[in-house]
Design a protein around this motif. Sequence first.
Motif, PDB file in Angstrom:
ATOM      1  N   ALA A 214       0.797  -1.143  -0.023  1.00  0.00           N
ATOM      2  CA  ALA A 214       0.107  -0.078  -0.087  1.00  0.00           C
ATOM      3  C   ALA A 214       0.758   1.412  -0.028  1.00  0.00           C
ATOM      4  O   ALA A 214       0.486   2.285  -0.916  1.00  0.00           O
ATOM      5  N   HIS A 215       1.711   1.288   0.819  1.00  0.00           N
ATOM      6  CA  HIS A 215       2.438   2.535   0.693  1.00  0.00           C
ATOM      7  C   HIS A 215       3.386   2.913  -0.126  1.00  0.00           C
ATOM      8  O   HIS A 215       4.036   4.135  -0.394  1.00  0.00           O
ATOM      9  N   LEU A 216       3.397   1.973  -1.211  1.00  0.00           N
ATOM     10  CA  LEU A 216       4.286   2.198  -2.281  1.00  0.00           C
ATOM     11  C   LEU A 216       3.533   2.935  -3.438  1.00  0.00           C
ATOM     12  O   LEU A 216       4.226   3.466  -4.522  1.00  0.00           O
ATOM     13  N   VAL A 217       2.368   2.923  -3.498  1.00  0.00           N
ATOM     14  CA  VAL A 217       1.465   3.281  -4.426  1.00  0.00           C
ATOM     15  C   VAL A 217       0.931   4.797  -4.046  1.00  0.00           C
ATOM     16  O   VAL A 217       0.160   4.931  -3.182  1.00  0.00           O
ATOM     17  N   GLN A 218       1.345   5.652  -4.792  1.00  0.00           N
ATOM     18  CA  GLN A 218       0.862   7.338  -4.634  1.00  0.00           C
ATOM     19  C   GLN A 218       0.158   7.782  -5.942  1.00  0.00           C
ATOM     20  O   GLN A 218       0.451   7.271  -6.911  1.00  0.00           O
ATOM     21  N   PRO A 219      -0.626   8.711  -5.546  1.00  0.00           N
ATOM     22  CA  PRO A 219      -1.194   9.389  -6.516  1.00  0.00           C
ATOM     23  C   PRO A 219      -0.243  10.047  -7.607  1.00  0.00           C
ATOM     24  O   PRO A 219       0.835  10.399  -7.287  1.00  0.00           O
ATOM     25  N   VAL A 220      -0.626  10.320  -8.806  1.00  0.00           N
ATOM     26  CA  VAL A 220       0.099  11.031  -9.919  1.00  0.00           C
ATOM     27  C   VAL A 220      -0.500  12.427 -10.202  1.00  0.00           C
ATOM     28  O   VAL A 220      -1.697  12.594 -10.821  1.00  0.00           O
ATOM     29  N   TYR A 221       0.144  13.515  -9.812  1.00  0.00           N
ATOM     30  CA  TYR A 221      -0.241  14.661  -9.955  1.00  0.00           C
ATOM     31  C   TYR A 221      -0.217  15.524 -11.448  1.00  0.00           C
ATOM     32  O   TYR A 221      -0.937  16.172 -11.842  1.00  0.00           O
ATOM     33  N   LEU A 222       0.954  15.178 -12.028  1.00  0.00           N
ATOM     34  CA  LEU A 222       1.783  15.780 -12.933  1.00  0.00           C
ATOM     35  C   LEU A 222       2.098  17.217 -12.913  1.00  0.00           C
ATOM     36  O   LEU A 222       3.081  17.666 -13.519  1.00  0.00           O
ATOM     37  N   ARG A 223       1.521  18.028 -11.985  1.00  0.00           N
ATOM     38  CA  ARG A 223       1.645  19.169 -11.606  1.00  0.00           C
ATOM     39  C   ARG A 223       2.261  19.360 -10.296  1.00  0.00           C
ATOM     40  O   ARG A 223       1.846  20.289  -9.359  1.00  0.00           O
ATOM     41  N   ASN A 224       3.186  18.579  -9.941  1.00  0.00           N
ATOM     42  CA  ASN A 224       3.874  18.474  -8.515  1.00  0.00           C
ATOM     43  C   ASN A 224       4.382  19.768  -8.088  1.00  0.00           C
ATOM     44  O   ASN A 224       4.124  19.877  -7.123  1.00  0.00           O
ATOM     45  N   ASP A 225       5.116  20.268  -9.163  1.00  0.00           N
ATOM     46  CA  ASP A 225       5.586  21.783  -8.565  1.00  0.00           C
ATOM     47  C   ASP A 225       4.669  22.781  -8.084  1.00  0.00           C
ATOM     48  O   ASP A 225       4.991  23.219  -7.295  1.00  0.00           O
ATOM     49  N   VAL A 226       3.394  22.699  -8.518  1.00  0.00           N
ATOM     50  CA  VAL A 226       2.522  23.642  -7.940  1.00  0.00           C
ATOM     51  C   VAL A 226       1.817  23.122  -6.759  1.00  0.00           C
ATOM     52  O   VAL A 226       1.488  23.725  -5.806  1.00  0.00           O
ATOM     53  N   ALA A 227       1.324  21.790  -6.999  1.00  0.00           N
ATOM     54  CA  ALA A 227       0.650  21.017  -5.915  1.00  0.00           C
ATOM     55  C   ALA A 227       1.385  20.994  -4.414  1.00  0.00           C
ATOM     56  O   ALA A 227       0.927  21.194  -3.378  1.00  0.00           O
ATOM     57  N   TRP A 228       2.747  20.914  -4.662  1.00  0.00           N
ATOM     58  CA  TRP A 228       3.602  20.665  -3.472  1.00  0.00           C
ATOM     59  C   TRP A 228       4.533  21.863  -3.112  1.00  0.00           C
ATOM     60  O   TRP A 228       5.369  21.727  -2.456  1.00  0.00           O
ATOM     61  N   LYS A 229       4.334  22.939  -3.824  1.00  0.00           N
ATOM     62  CA  LYS A 229       4.992  24.231  -3.611  1.00  0.00           C
ATOM     63  C   LYS A 229       4.928  24.613  -2.081  1.00  0.00           C
ATOM     64  O   LYS A 229       3.604  24.829  -1.380  1.00  0.00           O
ATOM     65  N   LYS A 230       6.209  24.742  -1.443  1.00  0.00           N
ATOM     66  CA  LYS A 230       6.161  25.167  -0.114  1.00  0.00           C
ATOM     67  C   LYS A 230       5.914  26.767   0.084  1.00  0.00           C
ATOM     68  O   LYS A 230       6.410  27.490  -0.773  1.00  0.00           O
TER      69      LYS A 230
END
Length: 232
Positions: A214-230
Amino acid sequence: MPLHLLALDASSSACSAALLRQGDSGTECLARFEMTPRAHTRRLLPMVDEVLAEAQVTPSQLDAVAFGRGPGSFTGLRIAAGAAQGLAFGLDCPLLGVSTLEALALQAHRRYHLRHVVTALDARMGEVYAATWHCLKDTITPMSAEAVLAPESLRLPGDETDWVGVGSGFTLWERFTVDVQLSMPQHLDDLEPRAEEMAWLAARDFAAGLGQTAHLVQPVYLRNDVAWKKPA
């Protein structure tokens, strides 16, 4: 070999769950689908309970769990991923992530017998999540990588002129180039990804040994730089 596979999806304005069951008497898929904007958290797990009850299957009988891993709504992907990971972890069974764009292509192929499909989901911010597919006898072959892009930037592979556009991204039809529009005599902007097609795709991947912990399967956002911007 018998199989009970549960799939769930919350990647768009829709929410869905499906149970695919394979046995000596054949294969069937029981599903629930609702347009539930902003109600995914409230409806997703009850849908799971409903399909399991209809099939008279207990959670302990599940061989695998799958979910729409994206691309799609950031919040919806997290909801589906969290629910699927929790189920797979609790049941100690494999988890599979299924492309929402591939599932949408399979739905269009099965429903309308389409051969060349462009799937595009509205990514907001003036962009779409898009990919192209060749579909033949329930086999979905990618013709381009999944990408987030402006509609004006979409290019179609090859010189086919029978492409059909599918998905909410085609509400931005006027922004696609003339070349794309001429190669796409039809577009259907009202289809949403569904767990039913995800269950069929996940069963294919499960048979190929692609299930993971379970812990190895993650969503694919394609826009990671926006979704995870700190924050600064």
